[in-house]
Enzyme design. Structure first.
Site, PDB file in Angstrom:
ATOM      1  N   ARG A  46       9.002  -5.462   8.979  1.00 36.72           N
ATOM      2  CA  ARG A  46       7.805  -4.715   9.390  1.00 36.72           C
ATOM      3  C   ARG A  46       7.323  -3.832   8.250  1.00 36.72           C
ATOM      4  O   ARG A  46       6.134  -3.714   7.983  1.00 36.72           O
ATOM      5  CB  ARG A  46       8.083  -3.884  10.653  1.00 36.72           C
ATOM      6  CG  ARG A  46       6.904  -2.973  11.004  1.00 36.72           C
ATOM      7  CD  ARG A  46       6.897  -2.389  12.417  1.00 36.72           C
ATOM      8  NE  ARG A  46       8.166  -2.219  13.050  1.00 36.72           N
ATOM      9  CZ  ARG A  46       9.058  -1.259  12.736  1.00 36.72           C
ATOM     10  NH1 ARG A  46       8.791  -0.381  11.802  1.00 36.72           N
ATOM     11  NH2 ARG A  46      10.207  -1.207  13.359  1.00 36.72           N
ATOM     12  N   TYR A  98     -19.970  -4.365  15.499  1.00 34.25           N
ATOM     13  CA  TYR A  98     -19.172  -5.439  16.085  1.00 34.25           C
ATOM     14  C   TYR A  98     -18.712  -5.014  17.485  1.00 34.25           C
ATOM     15  O   TYR A  98     -18.167  -3.910  17.643  1.00 34.25           O
ATOM     16  CB  TYR A  98     -17.979  -5.738  15.179  1.00 34.25           C
ATOM     17  CG  TYR A  98     -17.059  -6.779  15.763  1.00 34.25           C
ATOM     18  CD1 TYR A  98     -17.462  -8.106  15.868  1.00 34.25           C
ATOM     19  CD2 TYR A  98     -15.801  -6.446  16.232  1.00 34.25           C
ATOM     20  CE1 TYR A  98     -16.635  -9.062  16.423  1.00 34.25           C
ATOM     21  CE2 TYR A  98     -14.964  -7.401  16.787  1.00 34.25           C
ATOM     22  CZ  TYR A  98     -15.383  -8.709  16.882  1.00 34.25           C
ATOM     23  OH  TYR A  98     -14.562  -9.642  17.430  1.00 34.25           O
ATOM     24  N   ASP A 170     -16.441  -1.416   6.991  1.00 36.67           N
ATOM     25  CA  ASP A 170     -16.032  -2.750   7.433  1.00 36.67           C
ATOM     26  C   ASP A 170     -16.784  -3.749   6.545  1.00 36.67           C
ATOM     27  O   ASP A 170     -17.988  -3.932   6.680  1.00 36.67           O
ATOM     28  CB  ASP A 170     -16.389  -2.920   8.921  1.00 36.67           C
ATOM     29  CG  ASP A 170     -15.932  -4.265   9.483  1.00 36.67           C
ATOM     30  OD1 ASP A 170     -15.805  -5.227   8.710  1.00 36.67           O
ATOM     31  OD2 ASP A 170     -15.720  -4.350  10.711  1.00 36.67           O
ATOM     32  N   LYS A 195     -12.311 -14.034   9.046  1.00 36.72           N
ATOM     33  CA  LYS A 195     -13.638 -14.556   8.765  1.00 36.72           C
ATOM     34  C   LYS A 195     -13.679 -15.154   7.348  1.00 36.72           C
ATOM     35  O   LYS A 195     -12.994 -16.108   7.093  1.00 36.72           O
ATOM     36  CB  LYS A 195     -14.667 -13.441   8.968  1.00 36.72           C
ATOM     37  CG  LYS A 195     -14.453 -12.631  10.273  1.00 36.72           C
ATOM     38  CD  LYS A 195     -14.622 -13.440  11.543  1.00 36.72           C
ATOM     39  CE  LYS A 195     -14.137 -12.724  12.807  1.00 36.72           C
ATOM     40  NZ  LYS A 195     -14.728 -11.419  13.052  1.00 36.72           N
TER      41      LYS A 195
HETATM   42  C1  LIG Z   1     -14.372 -10.265  13.837  1.00 34.11           C
HETATM   43  C2  LIG Z   1     -14.702  -8.911  13.390  1.00 34.11           C
HETATM   44  C3  LIG Z   1     -13.840  -7.841  13.622  1.00 34.11           C
HETATM   45  C4  LIG Z   1     -12.545  -8.010  14.414  1.00 34.11           C
HETATM   46  O1  LIG Z   1     -11.625  -8.809  13.731  1.00 34.11           O
HETATM   47  P1  LIG Z   1     -10.529  -9.751  14.454  1.00 34.11           P
HETATM   48  O2  LIG Z   1      -9.866 -10.420  13.312  1.00 34.11           O
HETATM   49  O3  LIG Z   1     -11.265 -10.679  15.363  1.00 34.11           O
HETATM   50  O4  LIG Z   1      -9.627  -8.846  15.219  1.00 34.11           O
HETATM   51  C5  LIG Z   1     -14.188  -6.605  13.128  1.00 34.11           C
HETATM   52  N1  LIG Z   1     -15.337  -6.407  12.445  1.00 34.11           N
HETATM   53  C6  LIG Z   1     -16.197  -7.416  12.214  1.00 34.11           C
HETATM   54  C7  LIG Z   1     -17.450  -7.147  11.437  1.00 34.11           C
HETATM   55  C8  LIG Z   1     -15.919  -8.689  12.675  1.00 34.11           C
HETATM   56  O5  LIG Z   1     -16.786  -9.684  12.444  1.00 34.11           O
END
Ligand SMILES: *Cc1c(COP(=O)(O)O)cnc(C)c1O
Length: 387
Positions: A46, A98, A170, A195
């Site tokens: 961890r 999001y 983000d 993504k």
């Molecule tokens: C998909 C997404 C998230 C969340 O991520 P996960 O990997 O699905 O938990 C957060 N911010 C943005 C902009 C996203 O597209």
């Protein structure tokens, strides 16, 4: 080294005993100590895992930060960072956000006594007005999801600094290949690596990068204490995806330009949101702060009745809820990613029932355009006569 080289060379030469070019997956959760008071740097999985460490060093380096941390998902990464804040603290957050982040803030963290104000961060006056004595940070999504609005990271970070606030960005939609918020004054960068960074619609992961030793240590403590860390196999998959990030982003962008230009001319479409288009209101800021426009294109059709036949007639583009992979996907934010946002807020920010979001993949652009145009034509024939 250029970013392309850093990413391709990730892990190469790091497994000195074997010389493995591709860094192996270490499954061991426990590590032998040479003697009392000594460690190889790995004690328990961890806290640190060799495969995960290569990934974490790679993203920290790519984002020009100091500490990198790999988490089980993007949401786990955001939750881990929120561990910096305590009961009574207030954060200012991008208005168009999001849906999962909004849900975490409003339905989970609000119960822990954190409060959030949602502000259009393109408007610095509104941001300044939202600052309260309890405010601790600004949480920025740019481009926003799904309306692709552009926030000036440098200006927000400067304002935040004047008020003693952290700037958290983000960077999921842009990746460090196109945009590096820490170089623009932000303190923390987050990714849903599910993504573009993973890039193949096959791994769920989140990444955090912090600037400076002190903040990196605080997040390292939270990462280990909370324990929402990324497993070794997924760390390896993500590293493999990241090696081709530069090539993929170039193609995503070329295809997105082709698709956006075509959609703009189609009679079934009323608006196209892509920051690469010169008429996009955020075009100049995006050009200043980023080296690319990525592959996300949103658009509105004439009538909500067109949505169903459009989605039904797509053959190459999948109607599915994600983005950033090599395969093109189309999302309907109103019922998918943004379903947990109350309808009044959704409509107010512009995530209406006519809005669709495309994650333009790396297929041949002519095939994508033909697929989209056929489905749009069909949508006009069935549902949405031009009103
Ligand atoms: C998909 C997404 C998230 C969340 O991520 P996960 O990997 O699905 O938990 C957060 N911010 C943005 C902009 C996203 O597209």
């Amino acid at each position: 080294m250029h970013l392309e080289t850093k990413l391709v060379q990730a892990g190469v030469g790091k497994d000195e005993k074997t010389g493995a070019v591709n860094f192996p997956v270490y499954y061991s959760t426990a590590y032998r100590h040479p003697t009392l008071g000594e460690s190889t740097g790995f004690d328990y999985a961890r806290t640190a895992n060799p495969t995960r460490s290569i990934l974490e060093d790679t993203i920290a380096n790519a984002e020009s930060g100091d500490g990198g941390f790999a988490c089980a998902s993007g949401m786990a990464a955001i939750h881990t960072v929120m561990g910096l804040f305590s009961q009574g603290d207030h954060l200012i957050v991008s208005l168009d956000l999001y849906g999962g982040t909004y849900r975490l803030f409003e339905q989970v963290l609000s119960r822990y006594g954190l409060t959030f104000s949602y502000v259009d961060l393109r408007d610095l006056e509104s941001l300044e007005k939202a600052v309260k004595p309890q405010t601790k940070a600004v949480f920025v999504e740019t481009p926003t999801n799904p309306l692709i609005q552009i926030t000036d990271i440098q200006e927000v970070a400067q304002l935040a600094k004047r008020h003693g606030l952290l700037t958290i960005v983000d960077n999921t939609f842009m990746t460090p290949y196109c945009q590096r918020p820490l170089e623009l004054g932000a303190d923390i960068v987050l990714h849903s690596a599910t993504k573009y960074l993973g890039g193949h619609n096959d791994v769920l992961a989140g990444l955090i990068v912090a600037k400076g030793q002190e903040l990196s240590e605080k997040i390292g403590f939270l990462h280990n204490s909370i324990g929402a860390v990324l497993g070794p196999q997924d760390s390896w998959l993500l590293l493999r995806g990241m090696k081709t990030l530069a090539l993929r982003m170039e193609r995503h962008q070329t295809n997105a330009f082709a698709v956006a230009n075509k959609l703009r001319e189609h009679p079934a479409v009323t608006e196209v949101f892509y920051p690469g288009l010169p008429e996009h209101p955020g075009h100049d800021i995006q050009q200043k702060q980023s080296s690319g426009f990525s592959g996300m294109v949103s658009f509105r059709v004439r009538s909500a009745d067109q949505v169903k036949p459009f989605l039904k007639n797509l053959r190459i583009v999948s109607f599915a809820e994600s983005l950033g992979g090599v395969e093109s996907l189309c999302t309907y934010p109103a019922t998918q990613t943004h379903a947990d946002i109350p309808i009044e807020i959704r409509e107010y920010v512009g995530v209406c029932d006519r809005l669709l979001r495309l994650s333009v993949g790396i297929e041949h652009p002519d095939d994508l355009i033909a697929d989209l145009c056929e489905a749009l034509d069909a949508s006009l024939a069935v549902g949405g006569s031009v009103r």
